[in-house]
Write a protein that holds these residues in place. Structure first.
Motif, PDB file in Angstrom:
ATOM      1  N   ASN A 204       0.848  -1.008  -0.043  1.00 17.47           N
ATOM      2  CA  ASN A 204       0.073   0.000  -0.010  1.00 17.47           C
ATOM      3  C   ASN A 204       0.710   1.433   0.116  1.00 17.47           C
ATOM      4  OD1 ASN A 204      -2.008   2.012   0.378  1.00 17.47           O
ATOM      5  ND2 ASN A 204      -2.688   1.283   2.258  1.00 17.47           N
ATOM      6  N   THR A 206       0.847   5.296  -0.053  1.00 13.96           N
ATOM      7  CA  THR A 206      -0.332   6.294   0.193  1.00 13.96           C
ATOM      8  C   THR A 206       0.153   7.564  -0.630  1.00 13.96           C
ATOM      9  OG1 THR A 206       1.147   7.364   1.954  1.00 13.96           O
ATOM     10  CG2 THR A 206      -0.340   5.599   2.918  1.00 13.96           C
ATOM     11  N   SER A 207      -0.660   8.407  -0.809  1.00  9.78           N
ATOM     12  CA  SER A 207      -0.548   9.676  -1.609  1.00  9.78           C
ATOM     13  C   SER A 207       0.587  10.567  -1.356  1.00  9.78           C
ATOM     14  CB  SER A 207      -2.048  10.482  -1.186  1.00  9.78           C
ATOM     15  OG  SER A 207      -1.855  11.124  -0.147  1.00  9.78           O
ATOM     16  N   SER A 225      -2.181  -1.371  -4.005  1.00  7.97           N
ATOM     17  CA  SER A 225      -2.678   0.093  -3.832  1.00  7.97           C
ATOM     18  C   SER A 225      -1.683   1.185  -3.945  1.00  7.97           C
ATOM     19  CB  SER A 225      -3.669   0.237  -2.606  1.00  7.97           C
ATOM     20  OG  SER A 225      -4.264   1.491  -2.797  1.00  7.97           O
ATOM     21  N   ASP A 226      -1.773   1.897  -5.114  1.00  8.66           N
ATOM     22  CA  ASP A 226      -1.079   3.107  -5.176  1.00  8.66           C
ATOM     23  C   ASP A 226      -1.754   4.326  -5.347  1.00  8.66           C
ATOM     24  OD1 ASP A 226       0.878   4.709  -5.899  1.00  8.66           O
ATOM     25  OD2 ASP A 226       1.774   3.747  -7.674  1.00  8.66           O
ATOM     26  N   SER A 227      -1.583   5.169  -4.385  1.00  9.10           N
ATOM     27  CA  SER A 227      -2.024   6.540  -4.516  1.00  9.10           C
ATOM     28  C   SER A 227      -1.079   7.895  -4.402  1.00  9.10           C
ATOM     29  CB  SER A 227      -3.277   6.690  -3.188  1.00  9.10           C
ATOM     30  OG  SER A 227      -4.295   5.916  -3.293  1.00  9.10           O
ATOM     31  N   SER A 268      -4.706  -0.869  -8.032  1.00 10.16           N
ATOM     32  CA  SER A 268      -5.729   0.009  -7.588  1.00 10.16           C
ATOM     33  C   SER A 268      -5.191   1.120  -6.789  1.00 10.16           C
ATOM     34  CB  SER A 268      -6.727  -0.888  -6.521  1.00 10.16           C
ATOM     35  OG  SER A 268      -5.842  -1.246  -5.593  1.00 10.16           O
ATOM     36  N   GLY A 269      -6.203   2.154  -6.518  1.00 15.61           N
ATOM     37  CA  GLY A 269      -5.516   3.388  -5.911  1.00 15.61           C
ATOM     38  C   GLY A 269      -5.658   4.855  -6.906  1.00 15.61           C
ATOM     39  N   SER A 270      -5.740   5.751  -6.434  1.00 12.39           N
ATOM     40  CA  SER A 270      -5.847   6.902  -6.854  1.00 12.39           C
ATOM     41  C   SER A 270      -4.843   7.515  -8.028  1.00 12.39           C
ATOM     42  CB  SER A 270      -6.118   7.991  -5.928  1.00 12.39           C
ATOM     43  OG  SER A 270      -5.050   8.483  -5.224  1.00 12.39           O
ATOM     44  N   ALA A 271      -3.569   6.700  -7.986  1.00 12.58           N
ATOM     45  CA  ALA A 271      -2.710   7.272  -8.987  1.00 12.58           C
ATOM     46  C   ALA A 271      -2.912   6.634 -10.323  1.00 12.58           C
ATOM     47  CB  ALA A 271      -1.274   6.642  -8.231  1.00 12.58           C
ATOM     48  N   SER A 273      -1.873   3.648 -11.292  1.00 14.07           N
ATOM     49  CA  SER A 273      -0.987   3.023 -11.691  1.00 14.07           C
ATOM     50  C   SER A 273      -0.849   1.801 -12.490  1.00 14.07           C
ATOM     51  CB  SER A 273       0.128   2.680 -10.578  1.00 14.07           C
ATOM     52  OG  SER A 273       0.722   4.058 -10.158  1.00 14.07           O
TER      53      SER A 273
END
Length: 314
Positions: A204, A206-207, A225-227, A268-271, A273
């Motif tokens: 995980n 984070t942003s 997950s990558d944000s 997954s995540g906001s980035a 990627s």
């Protein structure tokens, strides 16, 4: 009248002397407490001990509810296949602010954080406050299992204080709530690991973390997950293996038979990627450090032997 002034002066002097003695007593207690708590781990670690020099443990299982602390730059902690067991709280191994250390051949289980990389932050930003990160450290040939977080790299967001250039290599991170968590961390290298059956994510990001590289790992029955910003999930020719993306039914086609899926794997995540080179073929399903007997290595110059469980899905 003069006697009253003299007696008042004497009382003030007596009060000042008592205050000085109380302060001396208070600080002496602090010094003694610190000296008592700072016990060197040695070859047989004790609860809450410190590692301040190159240290190799006698192989065994050690129940350390408060874990242990890396407390010097440039040292190697070799657990020699020992298991450190917690009570579901605290951290197994903590490195606060020290650089260029190596943690190897450890099995760390049942802690809030299996291994924790932190920084020193004294409550304010600027040159008059103590700031120092944990940088250029390597964790290798290690198993992190049954922890809340297997590996936590935690910088300091208040002062933009990042942990930078740390490595997790050739290790197994499995059956944790979360495998690896990067918070305010830059340029971390995570490669040649097995991330298996972690409940939330194998990794995980984070942003507030960026520029980290994750490649040539096996993600088995967990995701990622990558944000963050500009985190790389493959290098030239090397992505990661994903157990939920290794068949045509899951969208992985290998039309040119190069053991790399033709289309990227979405992280997954906001980035937003992607792993642009998701791997097929030979996967390492688990990494099992084994005890090494000094001067009896099978390959000259090597100091660690590793057993692996492998499969071929190609």
């Amino acid at each position: 009248m003069g006697q009253n002034k003299l007696s008042k002066k004497r009382r003030r002097i007596r009060l000042i002397n008592l205050l000085i003695m109380a302060l001396i007593f208070y600080f002496s207690i602090i010094v003694v407490a610190k000296s008592v708590s700072a016990v060197e781990c040695g070859s047989i670690p004790t609860d809450g001990c410190d590692v301040t020099q190159d240290t190799t443990f006698n192989t065994g299982t050690y129940y350390l509810s408060n874990g242990l602390n890396v407390k010097a730059d440039g040292i190697t902690l070799d657990c020699n296949s020992s298991t450190l067991v917690g009570l579901g709280s605290n951290s197994g191994i903590t490195n606060t602010k020290y650089d260029n250390t190596v943690i190897t051949n450890c099995i760390v289980k049942n802690y809030t954080n299996g291994i924790r990389l932190l920084n020193v932050y004294s409550g304010g930003c600027g040159p008059f406050y103590a700031h120092d990160s944990s940088n250029y450290n390597t964790i290798k040939n290690t198993i992190l299992t049954n922890n809340s977080i297997g590996l936590l790299s935690l910088g300091e967001p208040n002062c933009d204080l990042y942990n930078i250039y740390n490595k997790l290599v050739n290790s197994s991170v499995k059956y944790n709530e979360e495998g690896v968590k990067l918070i305010y961390s830059k340029f971390t290298n995570i490669s040649q690991n097995v991330l298996k059956n972690n409940f939330n994510n194998g990794i995980n990001i984070t942003s507030d973390s960026n520029g980290n590289s994750i490649f040539n790992n096996d993600f088995v029955d967990n995701n990622a997950s990558d944000s963050g910003i500009n985190n790389n999930w493959n290098t030239s020719g090397q992505g990661n293996y994903w157990s939920n993306y290794d068949t045509e039914a899951e969208g992985c086609y290998d039309s040119d038979s190069n053991l790399i899926c033709d289309t990227p794997y979405n992280i997954s995540g906001s980035a937003g990627s992607k792993d642009y080179l998701p791997l097929l073929g030979l996967q390492i399903l688990d990494i099992i450090p084994i005890q090494v007997v000094k001067d009896v290595d099978m390959v000259k110059g090597k100091t660690t032997l590793v057993r692996s469980i492998i499969k071929n899905s190609g």
